[in-house]
Design a protein around this motif. Sequence first.
Motif, PDB file in Angstrom:
ATOM      1  N   UNK A 111       0.846  -1.197   0.000  1.00  9.47           N
ATOM      2  CA  UNK A 111       0.000   0.000   0.000  1.00  9.47           C
ATOM      3  C   UNK A 111       0.883   1.249   0.000  1.00  9.47           C
ATOM      4  N   UNK A 112       0.477   2.255  -0.776  1.00  5.23           N
ATOM      5  CA  UNK A 112       1.154   3.551  -0.733  1.00  5.23           C
ATOM      6  C   UNK A 112       2.590   3.547  -1.198  1.00  5.23           C
ATOM      7  N   UNK A 113       2.957   2.585  -2.040  1.00  7.80           N
ATOM      8  CA  UNK A 113       4.360   2.481  -2.461  1.00  7.80           C
ATOM      9  C   UNK A 113       4.712   3.400  -3.618  1.00  7.80           C
ATOM     10  N   UNK A 114       3.702   3.954  -4.302  1.00  7.42           N
ATOM     11  CA  UNK A 114       3.951   4.638  -5.578  1.00  7.42           C
ATOM     12  C   UNK A 114       3.646   6.127  -5.528  1.00  7.42           C
ATOM     13  N   UNK A 115       4.524   6.891  -6.132  1.00  9.30           N
ATOM     14  CA  UNK A 115       4.279   8.321  -6.348  1.00  9.30           C
ATOM     15  C   UNK A 115       3.377   8.519  -7.562  1.00  9.30           C
ATOM     16  N   UNK A 116       3.510   7.628  -8.538  1.00 11.19           N
ATOM     17  CA  UNK A 116       2.669   7.644  -9.743  1.00 11.19           C
ATOM     18  C   UNK A 116       2.255   6.209 -10.039  1.00 11.19           C
ATOM     19  N   UNK A 117       0.984   6.026 -10.363  1.00 11.03           N
ATOM     20  CA  UNK A 117       0.504   4.746 -10.885  1.00 11.03           C
ATOM     21  C   UNK A 117      -0.043   5.015 -12.281  1.00 11.03           C
ATOM     22  N   UNK A 137      -5.445   2.595  -6.890  1.00  8.59           N
ATOM     23  CA  UNK A 137      -5.507   3.645  -5.875  1.00  8.59           C
ATOM     24  C   UNK A 137      -4.824   3.212  -4.577  1.00  8.59           C
ATOM     25  N   UNK A 138      -4.918   1.941  -4.246  1.00  5.25           N
ATOM     26  CA  UNK A 138      -4.253   1.422  -3.035  1.00  5.25           C
ATOM     27  C   UNK A 138      -2.751   1.640  -3.094  1.00  5.25           C
ATOM     28  N   UNK A 139      -2.174   1.509  -4.278  1.00  2.95           N
ATOM     29  CA  UNK A 139      -0.725   1.632  -4.432  1.00  2.95           C
ATOM     30  C   UNK A 139      -0.227   3.064  -4.287  1.00  2.95           C
ATOM     31  N   UNK A 140      -1.120   4.042  -4.474  1.00  2.92           N
ATOM     32  CA  UNK A 140      -0.710   5.442  -4.474  1.00  2.92           C
ATOM     33  C   UNK A 140      -0.452   5.987  -3.072  1.00  2.92           C
ATOM     34  N   UNK A 141       0.616   6.748  -2.944  1.00  3.70           N
ATOM     35  CA  UNK A 141       0.841   7.552  -1.741  1.00  3.70           C
ATOM     36  C   UNK A 141      -0.175   8.688  -1.711  1.00  3.70           C
TER      37      UNK A 141
END
Length: 242
Positions: A111-117, A137-141
């Motif tokens: 979760x929250x690992x990406x600045x851009x997806x 959306x889960x991956x986005x900071x």
Amino acid sequence: MLRSLRSPHPPLRPNDPALYEHLADHWWRPRGKFAMLHWLAAARGRLVPPAGRPGAVLVDLGCGAGLLAPHLAGKGYRHLGVDLSETALRLGRDHGMQGVQGDVLAVPLADGCADVVVAGEILEHVPDLPAAVSEACRLLRPGGLLVIDTLADTALCRGIAIHLGERLPGIAPRGVHDPALLVDRVVLTRECARHGVHLTMRGIRPSMSGLLAWAVRRRSIVRMVPVPTTAVLFQARGRKED
């Protein structure tokens, strides 16, 4: 026997992932079966700003062979590409992408690992749009950017992108799309908003002059240009709420 003489592969159902394996040697051909994906990757890259911090991560969902990689050069991201195809990921690694084998409906990243997806030309291939949006959306900071391009669920899109586009060399291979999976823009907007990402959209298409120059081999890539309607091919982007 006659079928085997006509084609080395059995017929594929629409949207069959095996198509990409059969055509893997076309990924990086500017005039191959996936030519338009090169044009779209360039347009997608223009929506990605330079990284805002050291160590910034961009997660590229349904990355294929990493066609986005050249358009991220110098922007400061660690480029993580997620795809089911190990063949495509291997090709992407050759172009500077770090490959992660996985399904966009269950991405094996935190979760929250990406600045851009980035979800480029993938949402029209997934059987569960809300689940794919949830994962993106889960991956986005918080404050992270979601970038999308995909095909709209309209009769106009089915006519242009599938019935016509899949019959034109370099636009899309025959059978690559399942019309039932084209993206409902209302559902996409609603599902992104549920996860704190409010989208803006614009339609795009290939430049007609560029397409003509490409057809007569005067250009290797066609620039995508904005159009007033999102009813066929469109881009969307939005930032996740802090």
